[in-house]
Design an enzyme around this catalytic site. Structure first.
Site, PDB file in Angstrom:
ATOM      1  N   SER A 248       0.838  -1.198   0.000  1.00  0.00           N
ATOM      2  CA  SER A 248       0.000   0.000   0.000  1.00  0.00           C
ATOM      3  C   SER A 248       0.878   1.255   0.000  1.00  0.00           C
ATOM      4  CB  SER A 248      -0.961  -0.054   1.200  1.00  0.00           C
ATOM      5  OG  SER A 248      -1.988   0.900   1.064  1.00  0.00           O
ATOM      6  N   ASP A 476      -8.626  -4.970  -6.063  1.00  0.00           N
ATOM      7  CA  ASP A 476      -8.146  -4.169  -4.935  1.00  0.00           C
ATOM      8  C   ASP A 476      -8.990  -2.898  -4.806  1.00  0.00           C
ATOM      9  OD1 ASP A 476      -6.698  -2.471  -3.188  1.00  0.00           O
ATOM     10  OD2 ASP A 476      -4.805  -3.382  -3.788  1.00  0.00           O
ATOM     11  N   HIS A 506      -6.822  -6.256  -0.698  1.00  0.00           N
ATOM     12  CA  HIS A 506      -5.726  -5.293  -0.655  1.00  0.00           C
ATOM     13  C   HIS A 506      -4.533  -5.980   0.004  1.00  0.00           C
ATOM     14  CE1 HIS A 506      -3.904  -1.352  -0.535  1.00  0.00           C
ATOM     15  NE2 HIS A 506      -3.786  -1.368   0.780  1.00  0.00           N
TER      16      HIS A 506
END
Length: 537
Positions: A248, A476, A506
């Site tokens: 991320s 995602d 994710h």
């Protein structure tokens, strides 16, 4: 008061919430493709040595410091909830310059954690993790997720850290717990002038509290400074090159590191990639679309599995209408919970978004929606919201939200007014009736921030760097798959190598997909670079 992007907070939802409720679950059993058999490079991109790697050159200054590794305590309140990790985990504090432009000036301490490589004879070196946020505590997160990375722990010391401004590393402090409860529950999708003013006033209180409590560190919690911290870690840990796994926001941090230190890049994996070319408005719109796509996928799977028992009916427009009706009702009449707190519209949207980060928490989302729609109580959605917001069962918040805003606002130059948001609202609402207004109004979070933002977007070009694996997942919600392709292009020809997971959630590696795990492990452990464009099903 909200920011949707999360790393470790979202990854931890699976651990925290799987036992919370039962309901429908999407089919996660897709056939995995075999790992690529024709790698573009049969050897390590950097040929790391086995055993203890030696730092290049003679270390001087802070690079010569010796870390005092010791048994780890339980996480501090700023790092989040939890117990002390097992005895094989060690913790230390790294001294780093507060201002890297003044290397001999004031220093701050960065909290580190490690688990030594199990196969010392074939040890490659250290593998540094950042789990995202920004604002996630790596010291608290890595032990909780260690089983996921056990194959890598065979030959790597697994290492993570609290970045500057996070957790135990001079963590940014803003509102107290009681004020945070009010801030997270407040209306974040205003549709009247009075509601807009209330949102602005709430943002102003948050900003003022951050400046009052942490003003001295706010100018220095930027991503570039954190990347320079990582290079200092590399030297102190004794690694000639940096091996790194970023998830991320951790992909943005990794990309910035590669730009600053291309010759020091070893084996680097960027998973669930933040698009480095998008400004905050474009990124927020992409998130609105991504969360709507994930919600649609959840509703489709739910309807296929349990039919009429699914709280969102047949899904599609019908399901979206049901969820939209629920959150609109909550705006006027929040639901009670057994905690004594109320489930407001903002908390419900946060909870729904949180459950979409992992397909494993889809059953919890189904149960939470059923509970809210049919039973008139909001306990499960509130639990989901609390997990994403970093609130523990005792009502204490980690500094995830504070650090998230501080890092985001010092990184990005853009500042958005209420008028800017109102102009963009139709586009956001078209992208997602559920999440559109929520993500759009989040753009005002940096308005009035006491420190100017540093750049329009992060610079990640890294000519000359070793090949970097860039992993994107088609479903995602928080970092749409297109960001991985863009990151690979921005890193440069011969550097960014894309790997796509056809799936949900994710954090692709954390899904346990056999093909992706085998591909990433072969790269990190053996230096086998897969063909660019490799796809795992």
């Amino acid at each position: 008061m909200h920011t949707v992007v999360r790393g470790a907070g979202a990854l931890g939802l699976t651990v925290l919430l799987l036992a919370a409720a039962t309901g429908c679950q999407g089919d996660g059993s897709s056939a995995a493709e075999p790992a690529p058999t024709s790698p573009t490079s049969p050897t390590s991109p950097t040929s790391p040595t086995t055993g203890t790697a030696a730092a290049t050159g003679t270390a001087t200054g802070l690079a010569a410091q010796q870390l005092d590794w010791h048994a780890c305590p339980a996480p501090t309140g700023a790092q989040g909830d939890g117990t002390a990790p097992a005895a094989d985990w060690q913790c230390a504090t790294l001294k780093t310059p507060l201002d890297h432009g003044k290397p001999d000036g004031t220093t701050i301490g960065l909290a580190l954690i490690r688990s030594r490589a199990k196969d010392e004879q074939h040890r490659i070196g250290s593998l540094l993790f950042n789990f995202g946020g920004p604002g996630a505590s790596g010291v608290a997160t890595l032990p909780a997720l260690a089983a996921t990375y056990s194959s890598l722990n065979s030959r790597y010391d697994l290492v993570s850290f609290d970045p500057r401004g996070v957790g135990a590393s001079d963590g940014v402090t803003c509102l107290d717990d009681r004020a945070m409860d009010a801030a997270t529950a407040a209306d974040s999708t205003p549709d009247t002038p009075d509601a807009v003013k209330a949102l602005d006033d709430g943002n102003a209180r948050f900003v003022a509290a951050c400046e009052h409590n942490s003003g001295a560190v706010l100018p220095y919690v930027d991503t570039e400074s954190a990347a320079r911290d990582m290079d200092l870690m590399r030297q102190v840990l004794g690694d000639p090159k940096l091996s790194y796994f970023g998830i991320s926001y951790g992909t943005q941090l990794g990309g910035v590191y590669a730009h600053l230190f291309p010759q020091q890049v070893g084996r680097m994996v960027l998973d669930s990639v933040v698009d480095p070319t998008k400004d905050p408005q474009q990124a927020a719109l992409g998130q609105a679309q991504g969360f709507q796509l994930a919600l649609d996928d959840f509703m489709k799977a739910c309807a296929a599995q349990v039919g009429a028992a699914c709280p969102t009916g047949a899904g599609g427009d019908e399901g979206t209408a049901k969820v939209t009706a629920l959150v609109q009702k909550l705006a006027q009449s929040p639901l009670p919970t057994t905690q004594g707190r109320q489930l407001t519209e903002s908390l419900a949207i946060t909870g729904i978004a949180g459950a979409l980060y992992s397909q494993e928490t889809w059953p919890v989302l189904a149960a939470g929606l059923t509970q809210a729609m049919d039973q008139g109580t909001g306990d499960t959605l509130l639990q989901l919201s609390d997990a994403l917001n970093g609130r523990d069962a005792q009502g204490h918040y980690s500094n995830l939200n504070a650090a998230n805003r501080a890092i985001s606002c010092v990184d990005a130059r853009q500042r958005y007014s209420d008028q800017d948001v109102q102009q963009q609202l139709p586009q956001f609402q078209a992208a997602s009736p559920v999440f559109g207004s929520y993500t759009a109004w989040g753009l005002t979070a940096c308005t009035g921030w006491p420190v100017p933002g540093k750049a329009a977007h992060p610079e990640v070009s890294a000519p000359g760097a070793a090949p970097i694996l860039v992993v994107g997942t088609t479903g995602d919600p928080a970092t749409p798959v297109e960001g991985a392709r863009t990151m690979a292009q921005q890193l440069g020809a011969g550097v960014g190598v894309t790997v796509t997971l056809q799936g949900e959630g994710h954090g692709g590696y954390n899904t346990g997909n056999p093909c992706l795990k085998q591909t990433v492990d072969a790269y990190l452990l053996d230096g086998t670079v897969p063909a660019d464009g490799t796809t795992c099903g």
